[in-house]
Structures are given as C-alpha cells and as structure tokens.
Design an enzyme around this catalytic site. Structure first.
Site, PDB file in Angstrom:
ATOM      1  N   CYS A 226      69.196   5.750  46.333  1.00 37.77           N
ATOM      2  CA  CYS A 226      68.322   4.425  46.293  1.00 37.77           C
ATOM      3  C   CYS A 226      68.184   3.924  47.454  1.00 37.77           C
ATOM      4  O   CYS A 226      68.965   3.128  47.957  1.00 37.77           O
ATOM      5  CB  CYS A 226      68.742   3.493  44.989  1.00 37.77           C
TER       6      CYS A 226
ATOM      7  N   ASP B 154      64.972 -40.427  34.173  1.00 35.05           N
ATOM      8  CA  ASP B 154      63.897 -39.572  33.379  1.00 35.05           C
ATOM      9  C   ASP B 154      64.587 -39.451  31.991  1.00 35.05           C
ATOM     10  O   ASP B 154      65.200 -38.498  31.846  1.00 35.05           O
ATOM     11  CB  ASP B 154      63.613 -38.136  33.995  1.00 35.05           C
TER      12      ASP B 154
ATOM     13  N   TYR C 216      71.457 -47.089  31.347  1.00 27.48           N
ATOM     14  CA  TYR C 216      71.603 -47.865  32.666  1.00 27.48           C
ATOM     15  C   TYR C 216      70.545 -48.991  32.273  1.00 27.48           C
ATOM     16  O   TYR C 216      69.401 -48.771  31.927  1.00 27.48           O
ATOM     17  CB  TYR C 216      71.033 -46.881  33.852  1.00 27.48           C
TER      18      TYR C 216
ATOM     19  N   CYS D 226      70.499   0.744  38.534  1.00 25.41           N
ATOM     20  CA  CYS D 226      70.090   2.031  39.080  1.00 25.41           C
ATOM     21  C   CYS D 226      71.432   2.962  39.119  1.00 25.41           C
ATOM     22  O   CYS D 226      72.119   2.220  39.741  1.00 25.41           O
ATOM     23  CB  CYS D 226      69.191   1.869  40.339  1.00 25.41           C
TER      24      CYS D 226
ATOM     25  N   LYS E 247      56.275 -41.350  42.567  1.00 30.38           N
ATOM     26  CA  LYS E 247      56.936 -40.103  41.854  1.00 30.38           C
ATOM     27  C   LYS E 247      57.194 -39.011  42.992  1.00 30.38           C
ATOM     28  O   LYS E 247      56.766 -38.889  44.096  1.00 30.38           O
ATOM     29  CB  LYS E 247      55.679 -39.495  41.043  1.00 30.38           C
TER      30      LYS E 247
ATOM     31  N   GLU F 122      64.806 -48.801  43.061  1.00 31.61           N
ATOM     32  CA  GLU F 122      65.612 -48.247  41.973  1.00 31.61           C
ATOM     33  C   GLU F 122      65.198 -46.725  41.824  1.00 31.61           C
ATOM     34  O   GLU F 122      64.117 -46.394  41.795  1.00 31.61           O
ATOM     35  CB  GLU F 122      65.494 -48.964  40.664  1.00 31.61           C
TER      36      GLU F 122
ATOM     37  N   CYS G  35      63.659   4.551  43.130  1.00 30.14           N
ATOM     38  CA  CYS G  35      64.303   5.920  43.470  1.00 30.14           C
ATOM     39  C   CYS G  35      63.956   6.756  42.331  1.00 30.14           C
ATOM     40  O   CYS G  35      64.299   8.140  42.685  1.00 30.14           O
ATOM     41  CB  CYS G  35      65.727   5.864  44.114  1.00 30.14           C
TER      42      CYS G  35
ATOM     43  N   CYS H 275      64.743   4.141  37.542  1.00 29.42           N
ATOM     44  CA  CYS H 275      64.826   3.146  38.493  1.00 29.42           C
ATOM     45  C   CYS H 275      63.215   3.114  39.439  1.00 29.42           C
ATOM     46  O   CYS H 275      63.013   4.016  39.705  1.00 29.42           O
ATOM     47  CB  CYS H 275      65.869   3.441  39.802  1.00 29.42           C
TER      48      CYS H 275
ATOM     49  N   LYS I 130      63.780 -43.879  39.510  1.00 27.35           N
ATOM     50  CA  LYS I 130      63.131 -44.002  38.162  1.00 27.35           C
ATOM     51  C   LYS I 130      63.802 -42.717  37.174  1.00 27.35           C
ATOM     52  O   LYS I 130      63.667 -41.809  37.315  1.00 27.35           O
ATOM     53  CB  LYS I 130      61.832 -43.413  38.620  1.00 27.35           C
TER      54      LYS I 130
END
Ligand code: IVH
Length: 673
Positions: free
Chosen positions: A437, A119, A225, A431, A315, A115, A416, A413, A117
């Site tokens: 650049c 969370d 579930y 920029c 896991k 099944e 550049c 920037c 697992k």
C-alpha cells in the site's frame, strides 16, 4: 448539661469546623486536613443528626444530598433584574467601549476588573442573616425558577456564610459550571448506563441544575464561581473588585484568573493571556468580561436596555458552529488505519475556516448517528483536530442513509485495492496490504530495515523517506535493486556511503526466518510471536499456507493474531512482494522442526543462564524451540527447567529459591539428544 444539650453543642461545633474546612478547601485552595479527616467530621455530624433529627437545619453541611422531587419549579421575581452583557467581537469594539466610557467620565485611563466569561449558567443566591434561603436561575432576567434544593447540593456554594459583618440580606450572583473533566466522567457514566449523553459542559450543567429531583443534581459535578451581587441591604465596598474580595471572605469561590487591569491596553493584554490559557483550563470560557471597577463610575455610566454600559463581554472565536456534512471521505493512514473524514461546507470555527473534521471510526459514526446531508455541530478547540460533535436532528427533514465505511469502500483499501478488514474486537478498519500500500509504504520500509528486523545498517528513517520521495523504491523488495549511481545522486550521499549502504543491503539478505517474519510488519506480530511462528512452522511456505485453526495451535497465538496473519498472507499484493524478496536472494538457515507428535518439550518453559561450553546460547535456544519448548528471559513459578552454564547470574539463585529443576550442561545435552 443534658445529653441533648451537649449533642447540640457538638453539632454546632462540627458544623463550624466543617464550614471552615470547606472554606479553606474551595475558596482558599489551601486545605489543612486530609480528605479522610474531613469525611470523619462529616460522618460524626451525620450520626449525631440521625440521633437528634430535631436538630437538623437547612444550613447543615449534611444537607447537600438532595430532597424529595418537586412537581414543578416555583417562579422567582428578581428584585434587581439579572442583566446580560453586550458583546465585543473584536479589539475595535473593545476600543469603542473604552472610548465611550472615557468620554462620559472625562477620564484618561479607566481601571477595570477583568474576568473570564464562564460558560455555564447564571444563578442568584439569597442569604438572610448569613443563611442560604433561596437559589434561583436567571430565567428571562426578571423572573427565574426557584432551584433552592438543587443549589444546596453544590459543594462550592456556602449554606452558611463564613465570618462576620455580612449584610443581613445579601444576594450573590455567579455562574454554575461543570468542569471539563467532570463532564467527561459524567458522559462516560451515562454511556455505561445507556443514558443520554450531553453535548457540552454547559448543557450538562444546565440539565443538572434544572432537575426536579435534586438527588440527581447531588450526583452531578457542579461548581460555582461568584462574579457580583444583586440586592444587598448595606453597601459593601467602593469598587467591584472590593465586592469580590468581600464575597471571598464570606466563603464564595472567586475565579483565580480575576485581575484588576488598567486602560484599553490592560484589557487587550488580559484577553491575549486568557486566550493562551483557555485550553489548559479545566472549564470552558467563551470570552472575558471587562467591568468598570469604581462603583461610582458604574453609576454614572448606567444601563441601556438590558445591559450595563460599564461592562462588556469580549468574546473568543466560537469553538462550536453548525454546518452541513457534504460528504465522508475515507482516508488511509501511514500504518494502514482507515479513517472517515467529514467533508464540510466551509465554516469559521475556533478562529479558522474548517472544511475537514475527523469522525474517528465506524463506532463513532454509529454512536453519533451522523449521515451525509445532516446539519452537524463542528468543534475546534485550540490546536486540536476539528471534530464532528453530532447531527442536529431537528434539522434532518428528509430521509438520509446511514454511513457504512466497509460498504462504501466495498471492503477494499481506497489507496491500493487490498482487502480492508475490521478485526474482531478492534474499532478500526485497516488495509491488509501492508507491504504494498502506497499510504503505508514509508512506515513499512522503515520497519523492514530497522535493527531488530532486517537490520540494514545505515538505512535510517530520513533516507527511507528520501528514497520513496524520489520514486526510487515502491516496496521493500525494491531496496535490493538499488544501484550505486542512483544512491550517489541523492542529496548528502557520498560515493562511500552509497557503497556502504549497498553492502549493508547485501549483508541483510542472509537473515533468520524469525527476523524475516518480524520484518514483514504483520499487525499484532511482534518479535516474540515472529520467533514462535518461525520455530513452530520451520519454513515460510508452511506459515503462509497455515489456516486459522493451525495458527491457534501455536503457543500465545489467539484468534485475533491468527486472523491478522491469515489476512496478511491471503492478500495477493503482499505475496507478490514476498516473492520479489526471495528472488532478490533473501535466505535463512533451515530450521529442523520435529513433527508435532515427536516434539519433546511442547508446553515446557526453559530459561538459560550462564555460558555453555559446547554451543552458543542462541543455538541452545533454537534447539529447544525446535522441540516445541518456550524459552523465557526470567525465572518464575511457571518455569519448568533452568539450564545453568558457567558463571550463572541471579537466575540460578531464583530457580533454587523457587525450587525449579536445574540442569547443568551435561544433563541438558542428554535431555536434548
Ligand atoms: S456579569 C451586569 N461576569 O454572561 C452583568 N457575567 O451575558 C451581569 N457570565 O448571564 C453579568 N461569566 O451567565 C458576568 N464574569 C462574568 C461572567 C458572566 C459568565 C455570563 C452570565 C450572564 C451572561 C451575560
């Protein structure tokens, strides 16, 4: 029959019907009626119950809206303790688990139920004679909290069991979860209401289930579930899988990924499959669970401390881990977007070691309030780029400074040195040195050469990358100083294609102002805006000198576009490249722009259709634009004139239908002159 008796009968019939449709919808995944019909049944029941409140019972499907808030939860002692699972962190540990079982049972191959697992959080649901009488959290395993009011609001938990032959006392166990999509919706809503957001679906599910006011729980997208049973008055089946099938018949939703598998290999294959599916599921899973299927075999295996020997949780690598934010680096993307990147103390998360994670933009940094030196939660889900979820505030023990991108880079920037700006209404910092650049070089040149811009035939994306990578060009102007020898030396470039490219470059020098403006790649300036600008200003120098207030005068140019334009042209790096381009010989025909006061058609919209005998459509268009007109592609109520040449298309019909003024060529020429 009295009206009360007949109402009672209808109420029972409606409840059965609604329960049946609930079952088809949630358990079988096969609804028979549309949602609207279901809602109608529910409303009918509600209205009957309002007329006869004495007939309302706790198991009625109308009772999922929450009840008066509690002062505190009652304690619930679990008759059969709610155990936890031992973990297997890798295949070796699963192999050990399987061997222990085979040794003890002296069996060759074990049948397991595998099944996901889930969370979320474990819950126990007690049914007496088919009616839900209590819901309780796991707590410490022996004592939990009575959350009956809250579980009643969860649609996938039956208030009354379906079918027959269920034991008079049945305790069902399973997981309450929140879907990823439900979680995102909830957080959006919380943000909108300035309420606190949840870190992940699990926290959101736990927070929602443990509300003293169940009306709040009712508004949260929780789901259930089932995965087992606790105290049961009769035995249900011989296998775990058999129990699950029974629960399903009685109205519980079984996770669709549950399988029976054989032996160790069956388990490991299942693990791989679920690993693949993980990101595509709309709920978080943190591993898979293998359970010996035979209940007789489970009995032989028994328990050790608080976990069964017959089950194990295999896991997945964790998708969230904690680490230290050691720094924030500011990077420039290929389109000039400046992004903050978290520099992390290396941490193993989502199956890889992560040292960088995105922080998106300044708004996200502010919203999450992450600061250099913080302990942060890092998330890496699947192949998605790792991100910093947020700081662990309890671990911030010294004073840390807020992080501000623009301040850190001093408004420049980092690649550049051009100005870096954040435009009004945008979340990104950019920029402005698009033409210069290094980070934006390739994209800028590709755009410049593209068909709708300078239209340099044969200069495709691949070749641009090659030219930049070989260091032959640094900006768009360098294209015009390439020579045949350099080109022919490139991979897969024959003499002939080198010459063709040089010819194409040479041809592209003779262009139009609108193409040239578009080719510069100014943010927010597309083809249409480029054309409007060209005909409004008539020449490049006037446009380059235009101030914010001049630009806003131009049709369809708002403050954001205007700011983009002024930012682009104030950047001296860009101006240098433009100078170089003009020196290389790029030119365009002069546009005669009528002075604003004498522009005849300012504010008027024209559409041209059919062929004109005295001039090309382009020429007609340019003459209109030069007089301040807008030239549109289709006729609408906003059109002022439609110029109709020979063989007009449907645009003429549309103009006629809308009653828009139409001009033949002679009338048009007269208007122009
Ligand atoms: S069975 C005796 N099955 O994991 C075994 N638990 O570490 C009892 N969980 O508290 C649990 N998915 O919250 C089982 N398919 C699954 C599960 C599952 C999630 C959670 C559950 C439990 C914890 C045990």
């Amino acid at each position: 029959m009295s009206s009360r008796a007949s109402a009672e009968q209808t109420i029972h019939r409606l409840r059965d019907e609604i329960n049946h449709h609930n079952y088809l919808y949630y358990v079988m995944d096969a609804p028979e009626i549309p949602d609207s019909e279901y809602d109608r049944l529910l409303r009918e029941l509600q209205s009957l119950e309002t007329q006869h409140p004495e007939l309302i019972s706790a198991d009625s499907p109308t009772q999922r809206v929450g009840a008066v808030p509690l002062d505190a939860f009652q304690q619930v002692k679990h008759e059969v303790p709610m155990l936890s699972l031992n973990n297997a962190m890798d295949a070796q540990e699963v192999e050990d688990f399987d061997r222990r079982i085979r040794d003890k049972l002296a069996a060759d191959k074990i049948v397991y139920t595998a099944e996901p697992k889930l969370d979320g959080l474990a819950i126990s649901l007690l049914y007496e004679n088919g009616i839900l009488v209590r819901g309780a959290t796991r707590g410490d395993g022996s004592t939990g909290e009575d959350v009956s009011q809250n579980v009643r609001t969860i649609e996938t938990i039956p208030l009354k069991l379906v079918g027959k032959n269920y034991p008079s006392r049945l305790e069902v166990r399973g997981e309450v979860i929140m879907s990823k999509s439900g979680f995102n919706r909830l957080n959006d809503q919380q943000r909108k209401n300035d309420d606190k957001t949840f870190a992940n679906p699990r926290n959101a599910a736990a927070g929602s289930l443990r509300q003293l006011d169940s009306r709040i729980t009712a508004g949260r997208p929780l789901e259930f579930y089932c995965y087992g049973v606790g105290k049961v008055s009769d035995s249900l089946a011989d296998t775990h899988h058999g129990i699950l099938q029974k629960l399903r018949q009685w109205g519980f939703r079984l996770n669709p990924e549950v399988r029976q598998v054989k032996g160790l290999q069956g388990c490991l294959d299942y693990y791989q499959q679920m690993m693949q599916k993980r990101d595509g599921l709309d709920y978080d899973i943190d591993g898979v669970v293998y359970k010996v299927d035979s209940l007789a075999e489970q009995d032989i295996m028994g328990f050790v401390s608080r976990a069964p020997r017959w089950a194990v949780a295999h896991k997945f690598p964790a998708q969230e881990e904690m680490t230290t934010l050691e720094g924030i680096e500011v990077q420039v993307g290929r389109t000039g977007k400046i992004t903050p990147v978290a520099k992390l103390k290396p941490v193993f998360v989502g199956g890889v070691t992560v040292t960088n994670a995105t922080l998106h933009n300044q708004d996200e940094i502010d919203r999450k309030d992450v600061r250099i030196g913080d302990t942060v939660i890092v998330r890496r889900a699947g192949d998605v780029i790792p991100e910093v979820v947020g700081p662990v505030l309890s671990k911030r023990t010294t004073k840390l400074n807020k992080f501000n991108i623009l301040k850190t880079i001093n408004n420049k920037c980092p690649v550049c040195g051009s100005h870096a700006v954040r435009l009004e209404g945008e979340s990104d910092i950019r920029c402005t040195g698009g033409l210069f650049c290094e980070a934006q070089r390739k994209e800028a040149i590709k755009h410049f050469a593209s068909r709708r811009a300078m239209d340099v035939d044969g200069l495709g994306d691949k070749l641009v990358e090659q030219l930049v990578d070989e260091g032959l060009i640094h900006d768009v102007a360098d294209l015009y100083s390439l020579n045949k020898q350099q080109l022919a030396a490139l991979d897969r470039m024959a003499d002939k294609s080198a010459q063709n490219l040089l010819d194409a470059l040479n041809n592209s020098k003779s262009t139009s102002l609108e193409r040239f403006i578009f080719a510069l790649g100014i943010r927010n300036v597309g083809e249409t805006t480029a054309r409007t600008l060209a005909y409004h200003f008539g020449d490049l120098d006037t446009l380059m000198k235009a101030k914010q207030e001049d630009l806003i005068e131009v049709a369809d140019v708002g403050p954001v576009v205007a700011e983009s334009i002024t930012r682009f042209f104030t950047e001296s790096h860009n101006r240098d490249v433009i100078k170089k381009l003009r020196k290389a010989g790029i030119h365009w025909p002069v546009i005669e722009v009528a002075a604003a006061e004498t522009q005849k058609f300012s504010g008027k919209t024209f559409v041209i259709t059919g062929t004109l005998s005295g001039m090309s459509r382009d020429e007609a268009k340019q003459r209109l634009l030069a007089q301040g007109a807008k030239v549109a592609g289709s006729v609408s109520k906003k059109t002022d004139y439609v110029v109709v040449g020979a063989d007009p298309g449907s645009k003429a019909d549309k103009a006629e239908a809308l009653g828009v003024a139409m001009l033949d060529e002679a009338q048009f020429l007269k208007l122009l002159s």
